[in-house]
Design an enzyme around this catalytic site. Structure first.
Site, short mmCIF file in Angstrom:
data_model
loop_
_atom_site.label_atom_id
_atom_site.label_comp_id
_atom_site.label_asym_id
_atom_site.label_seq_id
_atom_site.Cartn_x
_atom_site.Cartn_y
_atom_site.Cartn_z
N THR A 59 39.84 60.95 30.81
CA THR A 59 39.84 63.01 32.12
C THR A 59 40.88 62.74 32.21
O THR A 59 41.69 64.70 31.97
CB THR A 59 38.06 62.51 32.97
OG1 THR A 59 37.56 62.24 32.17
CG2 THR A 59 38.75 64.05 33.49
N CYS A 60 41.69 62.47 32.76
CA CYS A 60 42.82 62.40 32.97
C CYS A 60 44.37 63.32 32.43
O CYS A 60 44.57 63.90 32.59
CB CYS A 60 44.04 61.54 34.57
SG CYS A 60 42.43 60.72 35.88
#
Length: 168
Positions: A59-60
């Site tokens: 996600t990052c």
């Protein structure tokens, strides 16, 4: 103390993000070349602070890719991607991904960014890392938008952040 979740489990940050219309706290963060960047370096520009736990998570990494793509279209705007990852890891990621429209900055030296922006996790498995958040600043360094993502594994609301830029 703000409450968010990590895969449904409650975790906390030190506090709340800076309020809209407030002056953004200054910071000293480390660039991939180990030099220092401060908020004053970006005076007169719109600034997006893309804050996250680690570029080594899906996600990052996606948030960096997404803002990198969007930033190419923005005038007088800089996107700063901020984590506690070592600058070497940030540089390696950007090199491997062809990321060139955002700036990677690290809070690894003293953690003062996480404390002044109140995004440092105070408990849970991510304790001491930074909570997924987006803060948008206008050219005067005032906060015009902020989002602390309620579920850490979810992506931020890119559309809302970019719309705030247009209104800034």
């Amino acid at each position: 103390m703000a409450t968010v979740t990590l895969k449904g489990n409650t975790i906390h940050t030190l506090g709340n993000l800076p309020a809209n219309d407030s002056k953004a706290p200054n910071f000293n963060l480390t660039k991939p070349d180990l030099s220092t960047a401060s908020l004053s370096d970006y005076q007169g520009k719109k600034v997006v602070l893309n804050i996250f736990p680690s570029v080594d998570t899906g996600t990052c990494a996606q948030s960096v890719r997404q803002f990198n793509e969007e930033a190419a279209e923005l005038d007088n705007t800089v996107v700063l991607c901020i984590s506690k990852d070592l600058p070497f890891a940030q540089a390696r990621f950007c090199g491997a991904e062809g990321i060139s429209n955002v700036e990677m900055l690290s809070d690894f030296r003293d953690g003062s960014f996480g404390k002044s922006y109140q995004v440092e996790f105070s408990d849970g498995p991510l304790q001491s890392l930074l909570s997924r958040s987006v803060v948008v600043l206008n050219e005067s360094g005032n906060v015009v938008y902020s989002e602390q993502v309620p579920e850490t594994v979810d992506e931020p609301n890119y559309k809302a952040a970019l719309e705030a830029l247009m209104d800034a």
